[in-house]
Design an enzyme around this catalytic site. Sequence first.
Site, short mmCIF file in Angstrom:
data_model
loop_
_atom_site.label_atom_id
_atom_site.label_comp_id
_atom_site.label_asym_id
_atom_site.label_seq_id
_atom_site.Cartn_x
_atom_site.Cartn_y
_atom_site.Cartn_z
N SER A 74 -60.25 -41.53 33.90
CA SER A 74 -58.99 -40.78 33.83
C SER A 74 -57.81 -41.63 34.30
O SER A 74 -56.66 -41.25 34.09
CB SER A 74 -59.07 -39.50 34.67
N SER B 187 -72.78 -36.45 35.68
CA SER B 187 -71.42 -35.92 35.70
C SER B 187 -71.37 -34.49 35.18
O SER B 187 -71.80 -34.22 34.05
CB SER B 187 -70.52 -36.81 34.85
N GLY B 188 -70.82 -33.59 35.98
CA GLY B 188 -70.60 -32.23 35.51
C GLY B 188 -69.65 -32.18 34.33
O GLY B 188 -69.78 -31.32 33.45
N TRP B 189 -68.70 -33.12 34.30
CA TRP B 189 -67.77 -33.19 33.18
C TRP B 189 -68.53 -33.42 31.88
O TRP B 189 -68.28 -32.75 30.86
CB TRP B 189 -66.76 -34.32 33.40
N ASP C 212 -74.01 -33.84 40.18
CA ASP C 212 -72.79 -33.03 40.36
C ASP C 212 -73.12 -31.55 40.23
O ASP C 212 -73.51 -31.08 39.16
CB ASP C 212 -71.78 -33.46 39.30
N ASN D 255 -64.89 -42.54 42.88
CA ASN D 255 -64.86 -42.33 41.44
C ASN D 255 -63.92 -43.33 40.80
O ASN D 255 -62.70 -43.15 40.82
CB ASN D 255 -64.42 -40.88 41.15
N THR E 84 -67.55 -42.12 36.18
CA THR E 84 -68.06 -40.80 35.81
C THR E 84 -68.43 -40.68 34.34
O THR E 84 -69.47 -40.12 34.00
CB THR E 84 -67.02 -39.72 36.14
N CYS F 108 -61.22 -29.94 36.36
CA CYS F 108 -61.54 -31.35 36.51
C CYS F 108 -60.67 -31.92 37.62
O CYS F 108 -59.51 -31.54 37.78
CB CYS F 108 -61.28 -32.09 35.20
N SER G 148 -62.56 -43.78 38.04
CA SER G 148 -62.48 -42.81 36.95
C SER G 148 -61.86 -43.35 35.67
O SER G 148 -60.83 -44.03 35.71
CB SER G 148 -61.68 -41.59 37.40
#
Length: 540
Positions: A389, A103-105, A187, A385, A458, A225, A387
Amino acid sequence: MAHKKTYSQLRSELLARYPVGLTKGGVSIDDIVQLRLQSPYESHLDVARAMASVMRADMAAYDRDTGKFTQSLGCWSGFHAQQMIKAVKRLRGTTKGAYVYLSGWMVAGLRNRWGHLPDQSMHEKTSVVDLIEEIYVSLRQADEVALNDLFNELKDARAKGATNKACEEIISRIDGFESHVVPIIADIDAGFGNEHATYLLAKEMIKAGACCLQIENQVSDAKQCGHQDGKVTVPREDFIEKLRACRLAFEELGVDDGVIVARTDSLGASLTQKIPVSQQAGDFASSYIKWLKTEPITDANPLSEGELAIWQSGNFARPIRMPNGLFSFREGTGRARVIEDCIASLKDGDADLIWIETDTPNVDEIASMVAEIRKQVPDAKLVYNNSPSFNWTLNLRKQVRAQWISEGKIAEADYPDGTALMSAQYDTSELGREADDRLRQFQVDISARAGVFHNLITLPTFHLTAKSTDELSHGYFGEDRMLAYVATVQREEIRRSISAVRHQHEVGSDLGDTFKEMVSGDRALKAGGAHNTMNQFAAE
């Protein structure tokens, strides 16, 4: 990686070179066999080629049976990835269908030199490459540790005069050993710059082992994001050029089966940085421009100095421009733009998989978009995803409540609306149980109905680290002290057969002892003797 040779094949080849079973320097050919079998990949580029083939085979299997979708968890260290794959292997007896997501996050939030940063491509791009390499070093070491245990078992059996049949059974397990090395979906954000920058970074990621690159259609220097506001997309031809850059990186390095995931953030993106130039009706630019938010230019609403106008449907119109110079899309056009993005990426960008970033986990919503995409690309497949979130509990309970009200099963007053549904009192309610059943079935449903080949989470190891550290700290610095560690960590490791409970062994201490024996024989100074406290954790 060349075709994997068996124990017997390697030993026969080495015996032909060293007929007495030893090199001139006194090294046993059996030790050479072990080292070669423990490290079958010549480089991480070799890993990328092999894992790309694995992923292609899995995609073909999914096309035949949607129940054969694949899964991954996002990992922010090699150790997290290693423990995840070990757990999968312990659970299923195989690593088949399990990948690692990078994950780039989490690279931004946890793995860069500038501290904890938001997911806005602010971190140094080399951090991504470093993490891919670290993950594969960890997965390959898991192989070395496990195979070393098998070879030690074989040595002990021979030393104790075991039968040929017993020794052959161990050799069979060595030959049949399934590697912990699995595909990584990596990512690359929006490419960290222009097309050439994307290509250069893609090459380094592939050389580090990545068989699959995920790239998004946001503006690189304004990247957000996927679950935040203020997202700005690029025109489709710009994104297609980035997809081509990734493909060229795979081709140059000889990763013929390399996989590209094209992610669209258009569902939640309301802005574009530029208005592309249309050469003819129906081209990428015109299909992108048609969704712009505009207002008519009239005598009562004329152009002012420095304003722009575009020709649309036989009239000039003023595109709505923000104070920062960005242009707005019309509200409610996100779904249509997503469908067009995906079709263009698959048909013209040579993408293999698509990723639609959504704001809620809704199978019906995804399935309806995929149905439109498949009218143009019948075999379109998705990465989805799942997610963190999303407030999964609240979303699924709200979905059940709304459905049951529409079906007349309950009245609106039976369950509250909004965040009140999060209350623990509803955990064991009929609605709560139904929502949990749908959570359990969510990935099966979305894979069957919406073409999702790969389901990932993620940021699970970010949240898991926070939760488990909080849990231990709460007890340890509270009244339980050592009981908190023993009860919440060590006992669970032992009872769940988590190999990391023997932490010295987990990080390769026994590997070191084996190598010392290979070169020093009886002179080897080993760490794994009778006084090693890891013996307290020996399997019963």
